[in-house]
Design a protein around this motif. Structure first.
Motif, PDB file in Angstrom:
ATOM      1  N   SER A 152       7.766  -1.704  -6.352  1.00 16.18           N
ATOM      2  CA  SER A 152       7.160  -1.822  -5.013  1.00 16.18           C
ATOM      3  C   SER A 152       5.876  -1.015  -4.939  1.00 16.18           C
ATOM      4  O   SER A 152       4.854  -1.485  -4.416  1.00 16.18           O
ATOM      5  CB  SER A 152       8.130  -1.322  -3.937  1.00 16.18           C
ATOM      6  N   LYS A 153       5.912   0.215  -5.461  1.00 10.50           N
ATOM      7  CA  LYS A 153       4.696   1.036  -5.446  1.00 10.50           C
ATOM      8  C   LYS A 153       3.601   0.372  -6.295  1.00 10.50           C
ATOM      9  O   LYS A 153       2.429   0.347  -5.902  1.00 10.50           O
ATOM     10  CB  LYS A 153       5.001   2.430  -6.026  1.00 10.50           C
ATOM     11  N   ALA A 154       3.993  -0.154  -7.445  1.00 12.23           N
ATOM     12  CA  ALA A 154       3.008  -0.741  -8.357  1.00 12.23           C
ATOM     13  C   ALA A 154       2.358  -1.969  -7.730  1.00 12.23           C
ATOM     14  O   ALA A 154       1.134  -2.135  -7.767  1.00 12.23           O
ATOM     15  CB  ALA A 154       3.686  -1.117  -9.673  1.00 12.23           C
ATOM     16  N   ARG A 155       3.180  -2.842  -7.135  1.00 15.52           N
ATOM     17  CA  ARG A 155       2.617  -4.055  -6.534  1.00 15.52           C
ATOM     18  C   ARG A 155       1.760  -3.723  -5.317  1.00 15.52           C
ATOM     19  O   ARG A 155       0.748  -4.371  -5.063  1.00 15.52           O
ATOM     20  CB  ARG A 155       3.758  -5.012  -6.147  1.00 15.52           C
ATOM     21  N   LEU A 156       2.192  -2.693  -4.596  1.00 14.57           N
ATOM     22  CA  LEU A 156       1.411  -2.237  -3.442  1.00 14.57           C
ATOM     23  C   LEU A 156       0.018  -1.771  -3.888  1.00 14.57           C
ATOM     24  O   LEU A 156      -1.001  -2.140  -3.282  1.00 14.57           O
ATOM     25  CB  LEU A 156       2.161  -1.089  -2.763  1.00 14.57           C
ATOM     26  N   LEU A 157      -0.038  -0.976  -4.943  1.00 15.89           N
ATOM     27  CA  LEU A 157      -1.325  -0.496  -5.445  1.00 15.89           C
ATOM     28  C   LEU A 157      -2.194  -1.651  -5.925  1.00 15.89           C
ATOM     29  O   LEU A 157      -3.417  -1.626  -5.791  1.00 15.89           O
ATOM     30  CB  LEU A 157      -1.120   0.493  -6.603  1.00 15.89           C
ATOM     31  N   TYR A 158      -1.549  -2.686  -6.482  1.00 15.45           N
ATOM     32  CA  TYR A 158      -2.297  -3.816  -7.028  1.00 15.45           C
ATOM     33  C   TYR A 158      -2.772  -4.759  -5.938  1.00 15.45           C
ATOM     34  O   TYR A 158      -3.932  -5.175  -5.917  1.00 15.45           O
ATOM     35  CB  TYR A 158      -1.413  -4.557  -8.040  1.00 15.45           C
ATOM     36  N   GLU A 159      -1.884  -5.091  -4.982  1.00 16.35           N
ATOM     37  CA  GLU A 159      -2.209  -6.152  -4.028  1.00 16.35           C
ATOM     38  C   GLU A 159      -2.749  -5.643  -2.696  1.00 16.35           C
ATOM     39  O   GLU A 159      -3.361  -6.416  -1.967  1.00 16.35           O
ATOM     40  CB  GLU A 159      -0.966  -7.020  -3.780  1.00 16.35           C
ATOM     41  N   ALA A 160      -2.531  -4.392  -2.374  1.00 17.80           N
ATOM     42  CA  ALA A 160      -3.007  -3.895  -1.078  1.00 17.80           C
ATOM     43  C   ALA A 160      -3.540  -2.468  -1.225  1.00 17.80           C
ATOM     44  O   ALA A 160      -3.013  -1.535  -0.600  1.00 17.80           O
ATOM     45  CB  ALA A 160      -1.873  -3.953  -0.058  1.00 17.80           C
ATOM     46  N   PRO A 161      -4.579  -2.283  -2.069  1.00 20.41           N
ATOM     47  CA  PRO A 161      -5.022  -0.909  -2.343  1.00 20.41           C
ATOM     48  C   PRO A 161      -5.525  -0.171  -1.107  1.00 20.41           C
ATOM     49  O   PRO A 161      -5.360   1.042  -1.005  1.00 20.41           O
ATOM     50  CB  PRO A 161      -6.150  -1.104  -3.373  1.00 20.41           C
ATOM     51  N   SER A 162      -6.100  -0.911  -0.134  1.00 12.64           N
ATOM     52  CA  SER A 162      -6.630  -0.197   1.030  1.00 12.64           C
ATOM     53  C   SER A 162      -5.514   0.259   1.965  1.00 12.64           C
ATOM     54  O   SER A 162      -5.660   1.256   2.677  1.00 12.64           O
ATOM     55  CB  SER A 162      -7.648  -1.072   1.779  1.00 12.64           C
ATOM     56  N   ALA A 163      -4.407  -0.459   1.956  1.00 13.77           N
ATOM     57  CA  ALA A 163      -3.280  -0.067   2.819  1.00 13.77           C
ATOM     58  C   ALA A 163      -2.306   0.846   2.087  1.00 13.77           C
ATOM     59  O   ALA A 163      -1.397   1.417   2.706  1.00 13.77           O
ATOM     60  CB  ALA A 163      -2.543  -1.319   3.302  1.00 13.77           C
ATOM     61  N   ALA A 164      -2.497   0.977   0.780  1.00 12.91           N
ATOM     62  CA  ALA A 164      -1.480   1.664  -0.042  1.00 12.91           C
ATOM     63  C   ALA A 164      -1.252   3.133   0.330  1.00 12.91           C
ATOM     64  O   ALA A 164      -0.100   3.547   0.450  1.00 12.91           O
ATOM     65  CB  ALA A 164      -1.831   1.535  -1.516  1.00 12.91           C
ATOM     66  N   PRO A 165      -2.311   3.940   0.518  1.00 14.36           N
ATOM     67  CA  PRO A 165      -2.030   5.363   0.751  1.00 14.36           C
ATOM     68  C   PRO A 165      -1.102   5.612   1.936  1.00 14.36           C
ATOM     69  O   PRO A 165      -0.121   6.356   1.813  1.00 14.36           O
ATOM     70  CB  PRO A 165      -3.425   5.964   0.983  1.00 14.36           C
ATOM     71  N   ALA A 166      -1.388   4.965   3.064  1.00 17.42           N
ATOM     72  CA  ALA A 166      -0.544   5.190   4.249  1.00 17.42           C
ATOM     73  C   ALA A 166       0.858   4.637   4.020  1.00 17.42           C
ATOM     74  O   ALA A 166       1.858   5.256   4.410  1.00 17.42           O
ATOM     75  CB  ALA A 166      -1.181   4.532   5.464  1.00 17.42           C
ATOM     76  N   ALA A 167       0.937   3.459   3.389  1.00 16.48           N
ATOM     77  CA  ALA A 167       2.252   2.860   3.144  1.00 16.48           C
ATOM     78  C   ALA A 167       3.072   3.733   2.193  1.00 16.48           C
ATOM     79  O   ALA A 167       4.275   3.902   2.389  1.00 16.48           O
ATOM     80  CB  ALA A 167       2.080   1.459   2.566  1.00 16.48           C
ATOM     81  N   LEU A 168       2.417   4.287   1.187  1.00 21.95           N
ATOM     82  CA  LEU A 168       3.133   5.156   0.246  1.00 21.95           C
ATOM     83  C   LEU A 168       3.630   6.416   0.941  1.00 21.95           C
ATOM     84  O   LEU A 168       4.738   6.890   0.693  1.00 21.95           O
ATOM     85  CB  LEU A 168       2.230   5.527  -0.930  1.00 21.95           C
ATOM     86  N   ARG A 169       2.814   6.960   1.812  1.00 23.16           N
ATOM     87  CA  ARG A 169       3.211   8.188   2.527  1.00 23.16           C
ATOM     88  C   ARG A 169       4.357   7.936   3.500  1.00 23.16           C
ATOM     89  O   ARG A 169       5.104   8.835   3.840  1.00 23.16           O
ATOM     90  CB  ARG A 169       2.012   8.776   3.275  1.00 23.16           C
ATOM     91  N   SER A 170       4.478   6.658   3.956  1.00 22.02           N
ATOM     92  CA  SER A 170       5.527   6.348   4.938  1.00 22.02           C
ATOM     93  C   SER A 170       6.923   6.507   4.339  1.00 22.02           C
ATOM     94  O   SER A 170       7.897   6.683   5.058  1.00 22.02           O
ATOM     95  CB  SER A 170       5.361   4.906   5.442  1.00 22.02           C
ATOM     96  N   GLY A 171       7.018   6.426   3.016  1.00 24.26           N
ATOM     97  CA  GLY A 171       8.326   6.518   2.374  1.00 24.26           C
ATOM     98  C   GLY A 171       9.060   5.194   2.308  1.00 24.26           C
ATOM     99  O   GLY A 171      10.130   5.094   1.718  1.00 24.26           O
TER     100      GLY A 171
END
Lengths: 155, 455
Positions: free
Chosen positions: B136-155
């Motif tokens: 999930s983290k990997a695909r997030l970084l690949y497909e939504a890099p601009s939204a990734a930091p906040a989404a990753l921090r959300s847990g």
């Protein structure tokens, strides 16, 4: 004399290390070979699409509903999942499992922390009419309580 | 699948090229054929050179592929400018044949790993943590890099404090493949296993016999647990492999009587990468730093203290920014509070967790079906070190093994998760780094080659 004894002990332990490693390798190789063969045989007949869903279908969760939602999502969408908690397994309820699958399967759509930050509502075993929101688009999966609802601007 | 696989392999060739550039820039690989064996460390070094900056810049919304391209081009261009390969023709030298046993064992490793290739390209990811956390983290970084930091921090996309080394590497793989493919990315994990014997040989070649390096490598990478856990796409085996390579470099540097900065450089790169692969990686990297300091002090060579300090500083420079980031955003795991490790009353109240943890971890370590006699081989190697009075090596290896094992025990001790399920779900994985780390240092204990300074 003590030096000779120490050297002999060092040699003996070094030989024991080599034997332990060699025996481990000798014993492990056939096991590893069989494991690789059996893992390959288990999945070689799956199509790419089936493999993409396998983590969900093996739970088992019906992945058709995620395909239904995914078909309606647009780039940049943020979804909010409307779903009541339902018992499912000993370590997670059905809503948790659904969210976990959606996080991976629905990307690049991101889950919004609340409905206020969302552009769409994904409903599962719930009716979006109860949300008191205005929708610009709504699709239902047949007669099931599964909906895709796009929130109207400011809705 | 062929196109995706080709893209992934091209990206991995690029890692090797970038790593080679990284070794050329400080002069660790030159026109002198005597330095060419170091090329064996190029591939994992390239992964570190790309993944570390890409992981950190992803936190400020920079796509990982963009960072990789810029860093890669800059490093390769700088290395070309420095080495100017177009000026003189480089005369290739026929490589040494090595011992028959080493070549035979190398052939066995190659056959097993090549046989495993089709399995890694075929088996999808299925295990819970694999898709809930890492994929999930990997695909997030690949497909939504601009939204990734906040989404990753959300847990929501796996635990927020988990470092991004592995997701970044997978995300770069998806970029190279041109799409998200959770199955073919498995080949990336096999390539990590493939690099282990080559890099280990490169790091230990001057101080250990080729056949003991090959034997230790065979026992590690062909162990059923290693290849099976790699198939699951979990981070534990990649962590173990980088821990092992970092420790091998550190141990080789510790036993060397002349300064060998390339070994220290590899220690920094590989243990630093380990610190960005998993939360335990931070513990193992810190233990490696303490071990390096202990070995340097045991060697009573004050001139090397500054070098050791620089190496330790290098590792911390890679791993600490992630800890700072977590602390700034208040990202903490709900599984445990490390502060409890410093509270005697808490430890006393939860002392009933210690013995079951010790017995379970011991059972996993000594499980001959999973690991053969690897743990016994490591313990015997330490005994061989005592018999042959290799105190600096013992100080390094012993300190790391004690701190790493003790730290692991402490994480189970202070965990708030129910002990039985926690051990059931993780104990077979968390011990991987202990075994691979110990095995990677083992060739230095057994029939070692004399120090090149003495030859």
């Amino acid at each position: 004399m003590a030096g000779v004894g120490r050297r002999a002990a060092a040699l003996a332990t070094a030989l024991a290390v080599v034997l332990a490693l060699a025996y481990s390798g000798w014993k492990d190789l056939p096991h590893t070979w069989r494991l690789m063969r059996s893992q390959h045989a288990s999945y070689v007949r799956y199509t790419t699409a089936e493999k993409e869903r396998l983590f969900g279908t093996s739970i088992p969760m019906p992945m058709e509903q995620f395909d239904f939602w995914r078909a309606e999502l647009r780039p940049g969408d943020r979804y909010w999942l409307q779903m009541p908690p339902e018992p499912f397994s000993t370590f997670a309820d059905k809503r948790q499992i659904t969210r976990a699958i959606a996080h991976l399967y629905l990307l690049p759509a991101i889950e919004a922390p609340s409905i206020d930050g969302a552009t769409v509502v994904l409903s599962y075993d719930a009716n979006p009419a109860t949300l008191d929101r205005v929708f610009s688009q709504q699709v239902q999966a047949g007669q099931q309580q599964i909906y895709f609802s796009r929130l109207a601007h400011g809705g | 699948m062929a196109a995706e696989l080709a893209g992934l392999l091209i990206a991995n060739a690029a890692y090797a090229l970038v790593g080679l550039s990284l070794l050329v820039l400080p002069g660790w690989v030159t026109r002198d054929p005597a330095t060419w064996y170091r090329v064996g460390a190029a591939y994992p070094a390239g992964i570190v050179a790309i993944v570390v900056p890409a992981s950190y810049l992803a936190l400020v919304r920079v796509p990982v592929s963009l960072t990789a391209t810029v860093v890669g081009v800059v490093l390769v261009a700088a290395a070309l400018w420095r080495s100017k390969p177009w000026q003189d023709r480089i005369r290739l030298r026929r490589p040494g044949k090595g011992s028959f046993v080493a070549r035979l064992l190398g052939l066995v490793i190659a056959v097993v790993l090549l046989y495993a290739l089709r399995t890694f390209a075929t088996r999808p990811f299925l295990e819970w943590d694999s898709w809930v956390v890492w994929m999930s983290k990997a695909r997030l970084l690949y497909e939504a890099p601009s939204a990734a930091p906040a989404a990753l921090r959300s847990g929501d996309y796996g635990q927020a404090p988990y470092p991004l080394g592995l997701p970044t590497l997978e995300s770069l793989g998806f970029s190279a493949m041109g799409r998200f493919d959770g199955t073919v990315i498995g080949v990336q994990f096999l390539l990590l296993a493939m690099t282990f014997p080559i890099t280990l040989w490169s790091l230990l070649r001057a101080r250990a016999r080729a056949w003991t390096i090959a034997l230790a490598s065979l026992t590690v990478v062909c162990a059923p647990q290693i290849l099976y856990q790699l198939l699951t796409r979990y981070a534990d085996v990649p962590l173990g492999l980088f821990v092992g390579l970092g420790l091998a470099a550190g141990a080789a540097w510790a036993v060397s009587r002349r300064s060998d900065r390339w070994l220290l450089g590899c220690f920094v790169l590989f243990l630093g990468m380990a610190g960005l692969l998993k939360s335990e990686g931070f513990l193992f990297a810190l233990a490696g730093c303490v071990a390096l300091a202990a070995a340097t002090v045991a060697g009573r060579d004050r001139t090397r203290l500054a070098e050791a300090a620089a190496g330790i500083g290098g590792v911390l420079a890679i791993v600490l920014p992630w800890r700072v980031y977590c602390s700034v955003y208040g990202l903490a795991t709900p599984d445990y509070d490390l502060g409890n490790a410093l509270r005697p009353s808490y430890l006393h109240d939860h002392a009933d967790r210690v013995w079951p943890t010790v017995t379970e971890l011991s059972a996993q370590l000594t499980n001959a079906r999973s690991w053969g006699f690897l743990v016994w081989a490591i313990l015997l190697a330490l005994l061989a070190g005592v018999c042959s009075a290799r105190w600096r090596l013992l100080a390094f290896a012993g300190t790391w093994l004690v701190l790493a094992a003790g730290g692991l025990l402490l994480t189970y001790w202070v965990s708030v998760l129910p002990l039985t399920s926690h051990l059931t779900n993780t104990s077979n994985r968390t011990i991987v780094s202990l075994l691979v780390g110990g095995a990677a240092m083992l060739p230095l204990f057994v029939f070692p080659r004399p120090d090149p300074a003495d030859r």
